[in-house]
Design an enzyme around this catalytic site. Structure first.
Site, PDB file in Angstrom:
ATOM      1  N   HIS A   1     -18.282  -7.717  24.101  1.00  0.00           N
ATOM      2  CA  HIS A   1     -17.420  -8.887  24.262  1.00  0.00           C
ATOM      3  C   HIS A   1     -17.740  -9.569  25.589  1.00  0.00           C
ATOM      4  O   HIS A   1     -18.275  -8.960  26.502  1.00  0.00           O
ATOM      5  CB  HIS A   1     -15.938  -8.503  24.189  1.00  0.00           C
ATOM      6  CG  HIS A   1     -15.512  -7.480  25.192  1.00  0.00           C
ATOM      7  ND1 HIS A   1     -15.825  -6.131  25.069  1.00  0.00           N
ATOM      8  CD2 HIS A   1     -14.806  -7.590  26.332  1.00  0.00           C
ATOM      9  CE1 HIS A   1     -15.322  -5.475  26.101  1.00  0.00           C
ATOM     10  NE2 HIS A   1     -14.700  -6.341  26.897  1.00  0.00           N
TER      11      HIS A   1
ATOM     12  N   HIS B   1     -16.203 -11.940  28.747  1.00  0.00           N
ATOM     13  CA  HIS B   1     -15.012 -12.399  29.463  1.00  0.00           C
ATOM     14  C   HIS B   1     -15.316 -13.778  30.041  1.00  0.00           C
ATOM     15  O   HIS B   1     -16.329 -13.955  30.711  1.00  0.00           O
ATOM     16  CB  HIS B   1     -14.689 -11.475  30.648  1.00  0.00           C
ATOM     17  CG  HIS B   1     -14.372 -10.069  30.266  1.00  0.00           C
ATOM     18  ND1 HIS B   1     -13.080  -9.606  30.197  1.00  0.00           N
ATOM     19  CD2 HIS B   1     -15.174  -9.025  29.952  1.00  0.00           C
ATOM     20  CE1 HIS B   1     -13.098  -8.325  29.855  1.00  0.00           C
ATOM     21  NE2 HIS B   1     -14.371  -7.954  29.701  1.00  0.00           N
TER      22      HIS B   1
END
Length: 161
Positions: free
Chosen positions: A147, A149
């Site tokens: 993922h 950020h």
């Protein structure tokens, strides 16, 4: 990545059901922690986390800010900056961390960064923001599903960490 790609993009409405998001957090369930915020810090969460082969989805409250066919972006439930958005691929496909990326992942990796671009513009961040990908325990990775950020809302310092 053509301009037609964004035609399928949408910002889901903030409704009672739309505020629930299936996100990656299986290692938190196995430790019974609930969220990394319950630990002393992100570093402790990363050191306690282990990559697991089981299910990677868990229902937790969050606000979706962008979605297309390949990625999902939502506000972090434990933000580290005034604006902290997580961008994930919809299909894990072996991408538990960046170090696991293979040539077949090039398109989804590009989609994550292009999605960050779209979200940053949508959030009015044209004057700057930070993108972070934590990889492995020493990189402070606490969730083993790749993922990105997107951080902003305070002055970012250099060097980071």
């Amino acid at each position: 990545m053509s301009g037609s790609r964004s035609s399928g993009a949408q910002v889901p409405p903030a409704t009672a059901s739309g505020d629930r998001l299936a996100v990656i957090a299986s290692h938190l369930s196995s430790y019974g922690l609930g969220s990394p915020a319950n630990m002393a810090g992100e570093k402790d969460a990363a050191l306690a986390a282990e990559p697991v082969g089981g299910p990677t989805m868990k229902e937790i409250p969050s606000q979706v800010v962008y979605e297309d066919q390949k990625i999902l972006a939502f506000r972090d439930i434990s933000p580290q900056a005034p604006i902290h958005i997580i961008i994930i691929p919809k299909v894990k496909d072996g991408l538990s961390r960046l170090l696991k990326a293979e040539e077949r992942h090039i398109e989804v990796l590009g989609s994550l960064l292009y999605g960050a671009n779209i979200v940053a513009k949508q959030e009015g961040l044209e004057d700057g923001f930070r993108i972070v990908i934590n990889d492995g325990p020493n990189g402070c990775q606490s969730v083993y599903h790749l993922h990105v950020h997107l951080l902003r809302g305070r002055q970012m310092n250099w060097p980071p960490g």
